[in-house]
Design an enzyme around this catalytic site. Structure first.
Site, PDB file in Angstrom:
ATOM      1  CG  LEU A 166      -1.893   1.166   1.367  1.00  0.00           C
ATOM      2  CD1 LEU A 166      -2.767   1.348   0.124  1.00  0.00           C
ATOM      3  CD2 LEU A 166      -2.777   0.983   2.612  1.00  0.00           C
ATOM      4  CE  LYS A 167       5.470   5.724   2.304  1.00  0.00           C
ATOM      5  NZ  LYS A 167       6.508   5.559   3.342  1.00  0.00           N
ATOM      6  CG  LEU A 168       6.087  -0.073  -2.537  1.00  0.00           C
ATOM      7  CD1 LEU A 168       6.535  -1.389  -3.170  1.00  0.00           C
ATOM      8  CD2 LEU A 168       7.221   0.936  -2.528  1.00  0.00           C
TER       9      LEU A 168
END
Length: 290
Positions: A166-168
């Site tokens: 999700l961070k990417l």
């Protein structure tokens, strides 16, 4: 809380701001900083010393390699940690690295929650980061009092590895969108628009996010103080491209942004990633206007 000691492994700009908020909330904070700056926090000499001294360990390092270096060896975290301790990994690392740390935790008896954050130094200073959590619900509940101090919201992305993915997604959108904004600025300047009119207009329109308006202001001022350095954004875009290939995802715009940020990184590694706007402007500075 006054009886709980939190130890940071990695104490750069983001970690120092998180540490300050935790101290204000009543936690005792110690840190190991191989290259980060120092404040009034008590500094310990090794990751092993942090693992021995702290009840909760927060990893906040730049990449997979730095994380592995902090974990291993006679002075690494694994040499000092005891069973049952909680490790929060706030680093932006690959999904594979997140899974490997969780496996190591299971082997050594400590508990892992991946918790990369969305936000830059202004949000970290105000305790308004968005925390992305990967792990089981019980571990998230245990970590929640700490996450609630350093962030305004925690999103449970799913099992270990989910938060890294999700961070990417989030950083990929940030990087690709900035590249599109930079291309628009490049066209406007090449076409002869007044520079101040162009930048002032972009501050007023809804299609530019508040985050990117902040980046445009840096470009307008020709000053790029590092809220999120280019070297880290370029690293994250590389992680995204690698993960995207493995997933079979179609991401041409993000691939172009990855290349643009890699080029910007050659000269602006330690400046804010919005320096890409400055690099684009420099590329058209001597373009004759018709």
């Amino acid at each position: 809380m006054s009886d709980m000691k939190i130890g940071f492994i990695g104490y750069g700009a983001m970690a120092r701001l998180m540490g300050a908020n935790l101290r204000r909330a009543g936690y005792s904070v110690v840190a190991f900083a191989p290259s980060g700056g120092k404040d009034e926090t008590e500094m310990l000499p090794t990751p092993r010393a942090i693992a021995e001294a702290a009840d909760v360990i927060i990893l906040c390092v730049p990449n997979d390699a730095a994380e592995n270096q902090s974990l291993n060896g006679e002075n690494g975290m694994l040499a000092g940690i005891s069973a049952g301790k909680l490790v929060l990994d706030t680093s932006t690392v690959s999904p594979e690295q997140a899974l490997a740390l969780a496996k190591t935790g299971a082997e050594h008896g400590f508990i892992v929650l991946e918790a990369p954050m969305s936000g830059s130094t202004p949000e970290a200073e105000k305790g308004e980061l968005v925390m992305l959590a990967g792990g089981d619900a019980e571990t998230l509940e245990r970590a929640k009092p700490i996450l609630d101090v350093i962030g305004k919201l925690t999103i449970h992305a799913g099992p270990i590895g989910s938060a890294a993915r999700l961070k990417l997604v989030i950083n990929g959108i940030m990087g690709a969108t900035l590249n599109v904004v930079a291309e628009g600025v490049s066209f406007g300047l090449s076409a002869g628009l007044d520079r101040e009119v162009l930048f002032d207009a972009l501050q007023q329109v809804a299609v530019i996010s508040p985050h990117h308006k902040r980046k445009l202001k840096m470009a307008q001022d020709k000053s790029f103080p590092s809220q999120f350095p280019t070297r880290l954004m370029s690293k994250d875009m590389g992680l995204l491209m690698d993960a995207g290939r493995k997933a079979g995802a179609f991401m041409p715009a993000m691939a172009i942004a990855d290349q643009a940020l890699a080029l910007s990184n050659r000269r602006h590694a330690d400046e804010d990633y919005s320096a890409l706007l400055g690099a684009m402007e420099h590329s058209v500075a001597n373009t004759p206007h018709k």
